[in-house]
Design a protein around this motif. Structure first.
Motif, short mmCIF file in Angstrom:
data_model
loop_
_atom_site.label_atom_id
_atom_site.label_comp_id
_atom_site.label_asym_id
_atom_site.label_seq_id
_atom_site.Cartn_x
_atom_site.Cartn_y
_atom_site.Cartn_z
N ILE A 180 62.56 40.65 90.90
CA ILE A 180 63.62 41.09 90.77
C ILE A 180 64.36 40.78 89.25
O ILE A 180 65.10 41.49 88.62
N CYS A 181 63.82 39.53 88.66
CA CYS A 181 64.14 39.39 87.30
C CYS A 181 63.68 40.45 86.44
O CYS A 181 64.38 40.71 85.49
N GLY A 182 62.44 40.55 86.58
CA GLY A 182 61.88 41.82 85.75
C GLY A 182 62.67 43.09 85.84
O GLY A 182 62.75 43.64 84.82
N ILE A 183 62.93 43.18 86.89
CA ILE A 183 63.86 44.50 87.23
C ILE A 183 65.10 44.60 86.59
O ILE A 183 65.49 45.47 85.66
N VAL A 184 65.74 43.53 86.43
CA VAL A 184 66.83 43.46 85.79
C VAL A 184 66.81 43.53 84.46
O VAL A 184 67.23 44.02 83.52
N LEU A 185 65.64 42.79 83.68
CA LEU A 185 65.36 43.04 82.42
C LEU A 185 64.79 44.25 81.89
O LEU A 185 64.91 44.49 80.74
N LEU A 186 64.27 45.07 82.84
CA LEU A 186 63.69 46.25 82.42
C LEU A 186 64.68 47.40 82.52
O LEU A 186 64.71 48.43 81.59
N ASP A 187 65.56 47.23 83.39
CA ASP A 187 66.42 48.39 83.83
C ASP A 187 68.00 47.91 84.07
O ASP A 187 68.42 47.79 85.10
N HIS A 188 68.49 47.45 83.10
CA HIS A 188 69.70 46.65 83.14
C HIS A 188 70.80 47.56 82.85
O HIS A 188 72.00 47.10 82.99
#
Length: 159
Positions: free
Chosen positions: A112-120
């Motif tokens: 989830i952290c990676g998703i926020v960082l990739l597609d914020h």
């Protein structure tokens, strides 16, 4: 190739997950949430035949989502976006989960952290809040479906 026939529990679990996923997507669409896929994923991952197990799976998923989105949005505000920021964020979210003795939540918090960082987008905190709402919606759908009694009790023990 195939190890055997499907058990009744397999069929019931598949139906419950499908109903929870469908319910989550319908509600997400009604609320005009931008990414109903996250509600659907949460509903499927949390669904179990046992209402108690569904609640046990839901709590770490929700905590992991809060941690992952919070860390991701915070890091987005502090660090430049890029490969190293994503890698650092995933590691930080997973390590925090493990430090808090929520090892089952570590992978979810990391992705989830990676998703926020990739597609914020341009507003990482707004994106993070939407992720949490969609996840909560999926967990709620799974819990709601888990309250429906099993159609037929499976006489064979499940591993």
């Amino acid at each position: 190739m195939f190890s055997g026939a499907l058990k009744l529990a397999d069929l019931q679990l598949s139906l419950r997950a499908a109903i929870a996923a469908g319910l989550a997507v319908v509600v997400a669409d009604l609320l005009r949430l931008p990414y109903p896929i996250y509600a659907m994923i949460s509903a499927v991952l949390v669904t179990d035949l046992s209402p108690l197990q569904t609640r046990r799976l839901g709590w770490p998923r929700l905590v992991a989502t809060v941690m992952g989105t919070g860390i991701g949005a915070s890091m987005n505000a502090l660090l430049p976006s890029g490969l190293w920021t994503v890698a650092f964020g995933v590691a930080a979210a997973m390590l925090l989960s493990q430090l808090l003795r929520m090892r089952h939540a570590a992978k979810v918090a990391g992705y989830i952290c990676g998703i926020v960082l990739l597609d914020h987008g341009e507003q990482p905190w707004a994106y993070a809040v939407v992720r949490m709402v969609e996840t909560l919606l999926g967990i709620g759908a799974a819990m709601l479906v888990s309250l429906v009694p099993k159609l037929v009790e499976d006489k064979e023990p499940t591993p």
